[in-house]
Design a protein around this motif. Structure first.
Motif, short mmCIF file in Angstrom:
data_model
loop_
_atom_site.label_atom_id
_atom_site.label_comp_id
_atom_site.label_asym_id
_atom_site.label_seq_id
_atom_site.Cartn_x
_atom_site.Cartn_y
_atom_site.Cartn_z
N THR A 292 -2.86 4.76 -11.80
CA THR A 292 -2.67 6.06 -10.82
C THR A 292 -2.96 5.47 -9.45
N GLU A 293 -3.89 4.72 -9.31
CA GLU A 293 -4.35 4.19 -7.80
C GLU A 293 -4.17 2.62 -7.65
N PRO A 294 -3.40 2.15 -6.63
CA PRO A 294 -3.30 0.86 -6.11
C PRO A 294 -4.76 0.22 -6.05
N VAL A 295 -4.99 -1.28 -5.94
CA VAL A 295 -6.17 -1.75 -5.79
C VAL A 295 -6.46 -1.45 -4.22
N HIS A 296 -7.83 -0.97 -3.85
CA HIS A 296 -7.60 -0.61 -2.33
C HIS A 296 -8.64 -1.65 -1.45
N VAL A 297 -9.01 -2.49 -2.39
CA VAL A 297 -10.08 -3.65 -1.62
C VAL A 297 -9.48 -5.01 -1.66
N PRO A 298 -9.49 -5.98 -0.76
CA PRO A 298 -9.42 -7.23 -1.18
C PRO A 298 -10.04 -7.79 -2.23
N VAL A 299 -9.25 -8.74 -2.94
CA VAL A 299 -9.87 -9.17 -4.07
C VAL A 299 -10.08 -10.67 -3.70
#
Ligand code: ASP
Ligand code: MG
Length: 415
Positions: A292-299
């Motif tokens: 439902t949500e894209p990854v929002h932090v740098p990995v």
């Protein structure tokens, strides 16, 4: 039915196995419980194989004695009789091969290293039964059929599916099955292994064959984090990932799941949960087709012990056109794991995991190209990078090579 996978860290001592029991007890569904070798057993067995091929029988004997004592101590804390739980063939395997100095390394490796999973699962299954959870122990070398490419065996999907399904539909099968991760066997009865950390892959294969509702990997971390907590003080849990991102992370070197795990799950749209075994009430990370949500932090993902090999054509012919097939043939034959590729008109560079067969590969490549290489490098991958991040990462680091795409940056770093 569901598939649970417990890695080495989750069964490294008697308390870990007791915790596994609690988690299995709370599950109401039918379960296949895939278990890795206990703690650092696989490394210890690798070192025993090394001692055998060196002909150092004293080292073999003492290392095996120590490893056996480690298992005996866990079993006795669980009130499990190790000699009743584990077959004589498995318990005697190392000593039976102690002077197999001239055996083929890869073949010997699979015979001996698979002992780790055979021991851990036998202890776990015996303990579950003793605690009133009726369970059946599957012998994966007879069910997961592979070719004979030892140490990195390829699974024969149709043959394995048929065997696993037959075992599952056995009318006398109890609700819980315990199975070894990481190991399989050839048609002719040789034990094989699927590549280090391959237990996740086993869990995914069994889920695929049995159309599982889900797979859960129980780990010593809260789920998939955006960086390694041992390297970064502030990490964030990624609650949801899609299959594609999960493959990218795993391939880049995130140690949370084995890269081969995703495909069998994606093919059947089976969700994968990564959850903390110490806090089974927490939801961890879910990997599925449409989060439902894209990854929002740098990995941030580090892959250590990398070797950057650069090949230059000796006669100024174009490396790319003429030599790609040959170079990758050598890489494949030496079982090198490639983490990055870059080319120019007359050179090609590949970054690979360091391995035992590296010298052989360098020698084979050196026959045709001018080869240079750097060892002890790290590969840093940043997904979801920003210009500020790029700048700060490059400060105070010796970067030998970088690759940028819109969302991902990769750096080969020398310090
Ligand atoms: N025991 C094997 C290893 O340590 C497989 C696994 O843990 O997944 O590589
Ligand atoms: Mg392991």
């Amino acid at each position: 039915m569901r598939v649970f996978k417990f890695g080495g860290a989750s069964v490294k001592d008697a308390d870990g196995v007791k915790n596994l029991l609690q988690i299995v007890r709370q599950a109401t569904d039918e379960l296949v419980v895939v278990v890795s070798a206990m703690g650092k057993t696989t490394n210890a067995l690798e070192s025993i194989v090394e001692a055998i091929v060196q002909g150092d029988q004293l080292a073999v004997d003492s290392q095996w004695k120590q490893l056996l004592a480690y298992h005996e101590q866990i079993a006795s804390a669980l009130d499990v009789n190790i000699r009743e739980a584990i077959s004589d063939e498995v318990l005697g395997c190392v000593l039976a091969h102690r002077n197999a100095k001239n055996a083929s390394y890869d073949d010997l490796y699979d015979t001996i290293v698979s002992v780790g999973e055979l021991m851990s699962t036998a202890i776990v299954a015996a303990y579950l039964n003793q605690q009133g959870i009726r369970s059946q122990l599957w012998n994966m070398p007879e069910l997961l059929i592979t070719d004979g490419s030892f140490r990195e065996a390829m699974v024969n999907m149709p043959a394995s599916a048929q065997k696993v399904q037959r075992a599952w539909h056995d009318p006398y099968r109890p609700k819980v099955v315990v199975a070894q991760g990481f190991i399989g066997g050839t048609d002719s009865g040789h034990r094989t292994t699927l590549g280090r950390e391959g237990s996740d892959y086993t869990a995914a294969l069994i889920a695929n064959f049995l159309d599982a509702e889900s797979v859960t990997i129980w780990k010593d971390v809260p789920g998939i984090l955006n960086a390694d907590p041992r390297l970064e003080p502030n990490t964030e849990l990624i609650p949801e990932l899609n299959y594609f991102e999960a493959v990218e992370l795993a391939y880049s070197g995130a140690q949370v799941i084995h890269p081969k795990t995703i495909r069998p799950l994606e093919n059947k749209q089976i969700p994968l949960y990564v959850r903390p075994f110490a806090h089974p009430e927490q939801s961890g990370t879910i990997i599925k087709s449409a989060p439902t949500e894209p990854v929002h932090v740098p990995v941030f993902i580090w892959r250590k012990e990398q070797v950057l090999i650069t090949m230059r054509a000796k006669d100024f012919s174009f490396v790319l056109e003429d030599s790609l097939t040959h170079i990758f043939d050598v890489i494949q034959r030496c079982k090198l794991k490639v983490s990055l590729i870059q080319s120019s008109a007359v050179t090609i560079s590949v970054c690979v995991d360091n391995s035992r067969s590296l010298p052989k590969a360098l020698q084979m490549l050196g026959e045709h190209y001018a080869v240079t290489y750097n060892e002890h490098l790290s590969l840093l991958t940043i997904r979801g990078t920003t210009p500020e991040l790029l700048e700060s990462v490059q400060q105070e680091r010796t970067i030998l090579l970088s690759q940028l795409t819109r969302r991902t940056a990769k750096f080969v770093i020398a310090n």
